[in-house]
Scaffold this motif. Structure first.
Motif, PDB file in Angstrom:
ATOM      1  N   GLN A 114       0.834  -1.207   0.000  1.00  0.00           N
ATOM      2  CA  GLN A 114       0.000   0.000   0.000  1.00  0.00           C
ATOM      3  C   GLN A 114       0.869   1.257   0.000  1.00  0.00           C
ATOM      4  O   GLN A 114       0.577   2.224  -0.710  1.00  0.00           O
ATOM      5  CB  GLN A 114      -0.924   0.004   1.218  1.00  0.00           C
ATOM      6  N   TYR A 121      -3.398   1.143  -4.936  1.00  0.00           N
ATOM      7  CA  TYR A 121      -3.034  -0.107  -4.273  1.00  0.00           C
ATOM      8  C   TYR A 121      -4.108  -1.174  -4.431  1.00  0.00           C
ATOM      9  O   TYR A 121      -3.812  -2.364  -4.372  1.00  0.00           O
ATOM     10  CB  TYR A 121      -2.723   0.134  -2.795  1.00  0.00           C
ATOM     11  N   CYS A 125      -2.183  -4.365  -5.552  1.00  0.00           N
ATOM     12  CA  CYS A 125      -1.924  -5.214  -4.377  1.00  0.00           C
ATOM     13  C   CYS A 125      -3.043  -6.231  -4.174  1.00  0.00           C
ATOM     14  O   CYS A 125      -3.301  -6.646  -3.045  1.00  0.00           O
ATOM     15  CB  CYS A 125      -1.775  -4.348  -3.123  1.00  0.00           C
TER      16      CYS A 125
END
Length: 157
Positions: A114, A121, A125
């Motif tokens: 992050q 993100y 992610c």
């Protein structure tokens, strides 16, 4: 030398070796102190250490993580088997601590992602978010069942 060479440019080497400074009859006190220290302190200590290391090298212990055998779950113990209760509780506590560390590591990875990705993100992610949700769910399921003397508050730190 040849006759056509310049004698000032290439002087002849000296015919005798220079005289060395004569030493005094008294020895150097620093040399005496260093030899005294070596023979009285350093040599005995070094010899003793090598002797001890030689003895210990025969029974050298290596450090490894302790491996515990898996025991039956608390629900599988027969009634009144207190040793089984104890072993199952200790195994549960070890597994609980391992699960806590796994959650911490995965959470750190998610936070690092992050931080690295910034506002995007969610897209970049996705794997870390998925892994964290799976690990957190498994951790919470372990917290649902716990030995009676362990407070539930530890599960939600």
């Amino acid at each position: 030398m040849t006759s056509d060479s310049d004698k000032n440019a290439y002087p002849e080497p000296p015919r005798q070796t220079p005289v060395v400074d004569k030493q005094t009859a008294l020895p150097n006190p620093a040399l005496i102190l260093t030899k005294l220290f070596y023979y009285s302190v350093d040599l005995p200590v070094t010899t003793f250490k090598e002797l001890v290391d030689g003895i210990q090298s025969g029974n050298k212990q290596k450090y490894y993580h302790q491996k515990f055998r898996r025991v039956p779950d608390l629900t599988e113990c027969t009634e009144g088997d207190y040793l089984c209760y104890y072993e199952a509780e200790m195994q549960w506590r070890r597994d609980y601590k391992v699960d806590q560390e796994i959650v911490k590591v995965v959470q750190e990875r998610l936070r690092a992602c992050q931080q690295r990705e910034g506002a995007s993100y969610q897209q970049n992610c996705a794997n870390e978010i998925q892994q964290f949700s799976e690990v957190a769910k498994a951790y919470q399921s372990r917290c649902m069942y716990h030995p009676p003397d362990m407070p539930t508050i530890q599960c939600y730190q």
